[in-house]
Design a protein around this motif. Structure first.
Motif, PDB file in Angstrom:
ATOM      1  N   TYR A   1       0.828  -1.205   0.000  1.00 61.36           N
ATOM      2  CA  TYR A   1       0.000   0.000   0.000  1.00 61.36           C
ATOM      3  C   TYR A   1       0.862   1.254   0.000  1.00 61.36           C
ATOM      4  N   ALA A   2       1.932   1.229   0.802  1.00 63.19           N
ATOM      5  CA  ALA A   2       2.847   2.372   0.823  1.00 63.19           C
ATOM      6  C   ALA A   2       3.519   2.550  -0.538  1.00 63.19           C
TER       7      ALA A   2
ATOM      8  N   VAL B   1      -1.563   7.404   2.668  1.00 63.66           N
ATOM      9  CA  VAL B   1      -0.127   7.230   2.903  1.00 63.66           C
ATOM     10  C   VAL B   1       0.519   8.538   3.342  1.00 63.66           C
ATOM     11  N   ARG B   2       0.156   9.645   2.694  1.00 64.83           N
ATOM     12  CA  ARG B   2       0.750  10.928   3.087  1.00 64.83           C
ATOM     13  C   ARG B   2       0.322  11.329   4.506  1.00 64.83           C
TER      14      ARG B   2
ATOM     15  N   ARG C   1       2.796  11.937   7.809  1.00 65.05           N
ATOM     16  CA  ARG C   1       2.779  13.154   8.623  1.00 65.05           C
ATOM     17  C   ARG C   1       2.476  12.868  10.096  1.00 65.05           C
ATOM     18  N   HIS C   2       1.627  11.875  10.366  1.00 68.59           N
ATOM     19  CA  HIS C   2       1.095  11.721  11.722  1.00 68.59           C
ATOM     20  C   HIS C   2       1.582  10.477  12.460  1.00 68.59           C
ATOM     21  N   THR C   3       2.342   9.608  11.796  1.00 67.15           N
ATOM     22  CA  THR C   3       2.838   8.405  12.467  1.00 67.15           C
ATOM     23  C   THR C   3       4.289   8.170  12.055  1.00 67.15           C
TER      24      THR C   3
ATOM     25  N   GLU D   1      -7.537  17.714  -0.005  1.00 67.29           N
ATOM     26  CA  GLU D   1      -6.655  18.630  -0.725  1.00 67.29           C
ATOM     27  C   GLU D   1      -5.288  18.764  -0.071  1.00 67.29           C
ATOM     28  N   THR D   2      -5.196  18.548   1.230  1.00 68.99           N
ATOM     29  CA  THR D   2      -3.887  18.612   1.903  1.00 68.99           C
ATOM     30  C   THR D   2      -3.030  17.401   1.576  1.00 68.99           C
TER      31      THR D   2
END
Length: 701
Positions: free
Chosen positions: A544-545, A573-574, A578-580, A630-631
């Motif tokens: 998946y990545a 994935v993005r 960013r968060h993990t 959109e981010t």
């Protein structure tokens, strides 16, 4: 859900031809339906009539996708069919350009002992068009891409592609074809040169109607005005403020002197004669269908006649309640990806039969849908209670047209009506023979070039096919089939989320699958072996990545993604990056890799993101959907894309796959009755596309 990685190989003959050709970035692959010959005669005849209905409606989607599609296709086919040594098609355009809304459906034609065969005649030397070989090769290349993508827009990027020859060379080829007897779609009083001038910007100007669906248009532009599709005419989002559409799913909206008008897709309305032909074949199918299926077909016919939403709901309910018929069809205005507002349904048709041997896995998930619902990592107020009516099967498709073919999904969950899902359930299918064809045609470099280590590549080779099939089934059955929304949305979160609905819904289904693939419940249900589970999870998370990187090969122009499935995968994935600490970006020897480094962190992050995505859908939170998509899901680094493109081009890896369907031929008894149906495999995209067009051209004259 479109293919992203191959599914498990089966026991099909090892020497069978799957990969037929490459057309630029597209691979063309043959689909086989081995179980068709073993079906009962009644079922084979049923499939024949349903397949004729699927072909009868094909031009509806062509017209929905672009208003000039049918004229463009007729011009291309008039030239292509005059290949030296081939017979000239004489479609008989009689001076008027036309659409499915005009023309009547004649009875099924017969030739020798077959029904519905195309008429052909032996070529004469005068029929051979003298066309420059280089120009002919370019027109054939473009025509194949046109057929594959149902028009001049890439199905993944939504961007226009154009002919690479000169307009003068194209005109010379058309004139040569005309001298050889080819007919062209001329309007009243129009000459061939005038026709070619009229269509010149459609064929040659990439900035004329550049994007078929623009959910993220250039700054300041309206999403409807910037979209070239034929779902709206002269209409902007501002024009629709305060407008309540009676036929939201099955209409085209036109702005005229009298204001906003809905042109309804039904008998007597837009595409009326195509729909009459569909109905003719559906009515013929009823005699061979099971009673539950016959009820669903009658309800579908009623909807096609009236266009009313109440009749569409009645059909959806009847279709969901038919849980045991061995043959089934999807036929109608279904998915909303083509519409920038995510409201209008694009026409599609599939005909298929159950593959009992492969149904165990997907049916097991359906039987335990309530357990998965009870363990969703989102607010309990969005969990369904008393989940029922989830039907899940592995199927083999016989034909797919409209939005579902030649580029096909590998899994489907319907109906899309949220209220019907919650009250009556849904049907999920996994397209087994499509998965098989995709797997058998996939080059091994896909699993190695973007793997960061030999160990990752080895896991991909061993497990990614199994993991992909499992997550696809979960995506459809317990992904799309799960959850509920706030009552104030009236069962229509798409109306609130608008252009971001499809990306949000596909993200939600993917996240459900990614979350539960790591759950030991799958071992308890016997879907994976306990000693293999961790490796399967790791292989799926790695794949998946990787996919978020590899999919950039499909977007060769611009710096943003339009297609909703691609947006959803990049967004997930993005967001995890960013968060993990689950995914790292690493560069080695000038090559970039997206590396899954922590499976536990990956799953934990997926659970957090899934809770938020369900909240967004459940509340219809447009602002949050827009920020999220959109981010993380739209924009990308073009330098990274260029690197990926260079790597795949060096290895000649395709960007997407189109499928050639099996060919059915009905055997008649001389009195117009079908007494048997045979199946064969064309192994030829061009031949199949020309045959389909010839079968429906009478509906447009």
């Amino acid at each position: 859900m479109p293919p992203q990685s191959p599914a498990p190989a089966t026991s099909a003959p090892v020497d069978r031809q799957y990969l037929l050709e490459r057309v630029d970035e597209a691979a063309v692959v043959q689909v086989y339906a081995d179980g068709f010959r073993d079906l009962a005669l009644r079922e084979r005849i049923l499939i024949w009539h349903l397949s004729q209905a699927a072909i009868a409606g094909r031009d509806i989607f062509y017209d929905q996708r672009y208003a000039h599609n049918l004229d463009m296709r007729d011009v291309l086919e008039a030239i292509v069919i005059t290949t030296p040594g081939a017979p000239v098609s004489r479609p008989g355009f009689v001076g008027t350009a036309s659409s499915c809304a005009r023309g009547a459906a004649p009875p099924l034609a017969s030739r020798d002992n077959s029904l519905g065969a195309s008429r052909r005649r032996s070529p004469r030397s005068a029929d051979v068009a003298e066309i420059d070989p280089a120009t002919r090769a370019e027109i054939e290349r473009y025509a194949k891409l046109f057929w594959i993508n149902t028009g001049p827009y890439n199905n993944l990027t939504a961007r226009k592609f154009v002919l690479a020859c000169t307009p003068e060379a194209f005109a010379a080829a058309a004139r040569a074809a005309a001298r050889a007897g080819a007919r062209f779609p001329l309007r009243a009083g129009e000459t061939l040169d005038a026709l070619l001038d009229r269509l010149r910007p459609m064929f040659f100007d990439s900035e004329f109607d550049p994007t078929v669906t623009a959910k993220t248009p250039p700054h300041g532009q309206d999403i409807l005005a910037a979209s070239a599709n034929n779902l709206y005419v002269g209409v902007t989002m501002k024009d629709l403020e305060g407008v309540e559409e009676r036929y939201a799913l099955n209409s085209r909206v036109v702005k005229g002197d009298g204001g906003i008008v809905e042109e309804v897709y039904r008998v007597g309305g837009t595409y009326g004669r195509c729909i009459e032909a569909i109905i003719e074949h559906l009515e013929a199918a009823i005699a061979y269908a099971s009673e539950p299926m016959a009820n669903a077909l009658r309800a579908l016919i009623a909807f096609y006649r009236s266009g009313e939403d109440a009749d569409r709901e009645a059909y959806d309910i009847a279709w969901v309640q038919d849980r045991e018929s061995p043959v089934d069809t999807i036929n109608g205005f279904v998915e909303v990806y083509l519409d920038a507002r995510s409201i209008k349904g694009a026409w599609e048709a599939l005909v298929f039969y159950v593959n009992a041997e492969k149904t165990h896995q997907i049916r097991t998930l359906a039987e335990h849908a309530q357990w998965f619902e009870d363990h969703m990592p989102w607010d309990p107020k969005y969990r369904k209670e008393g989940v029922h009516g989830v039907t899940a099967r592995a199927i083999d498709v016989v034909i797919e047209t409209g939005e579902s073919g030649p580029i096909t999904p590998v899994g489907i969950n319907l109906p899309n009506d949220q209220g019907i899902r919650e009250r009556y359930g849904s049907k999920s299918v996994s397209l087994s023979n499509v998965n098989e064809a995709f797997d058998r045609s996939t080059l091994p470099e896909f699993r190695t070039e973007f793997s960061s280590t030999p160990e990752e590549a080895s896991r991909a080779t061993k497990w990614s096919a199994l993991a992909s099939e499992l997550t696809t089934n979960m995506h459809e059955v317990i992904g799309h089939g799960s959850g509920k929304v706030d009552q104030r949305l009236n069962g229509s979160p798409q109306a609130a989320l608008r252009e971001h609905f499809s990306a949000i819904e596909e993200s939600r289904a993917d996240l459900v699958a990614l979350y539960f693939v790591a759950d030991r419940r799958l071992v308890e249900l016997g879907l994976v072996e306990p000693e293999s589970h961790d490796e399967i999870v790791r292989a799926e998370y790695e794949a998946y990545a990787r996919n978020a990187l590899v999919q950039l090969r499909r977007v060769r122009q611009g710096t943003h993604i339009e297609e909703d499935h691609m947006r959803n995968r990049q967004m997930i994935v993005r967001w995890l990056m960013r968060h993990t600490r689950a995914v790292d970006v690493r560069v080695r020897d000038g090559k970039t890799y997206f590396v899954m480094v922590d499976a536990a962190a990956f799953r934990e992050g997926v659970g957090r993101l899934l809770a938020e995505v369900q909240r967004i859908k459940g509340e219809g939170d447009y602002a949050a959907a827009r920020v999220l998509v959109e981010t993380y899901g739209v924009h990308f680094d073009p330098a990274l894309r260029d690197e990926v493109v260079a790597r795949v081009d060096r290895l000649r890896l395709p960007s997407y796959t189109a499928f050639v369907m099996p060919r059915l031929e009905a055997i008649g008894n001389g009195e117009g009755d079908v007494v048997d149906v045979t199946i064969s495999y064309p192994l030829d995209l061009k031949a199949q596309m020309l045959e389909y067009s010839a079968a429906t051209r009478h509906l447009r004259t």
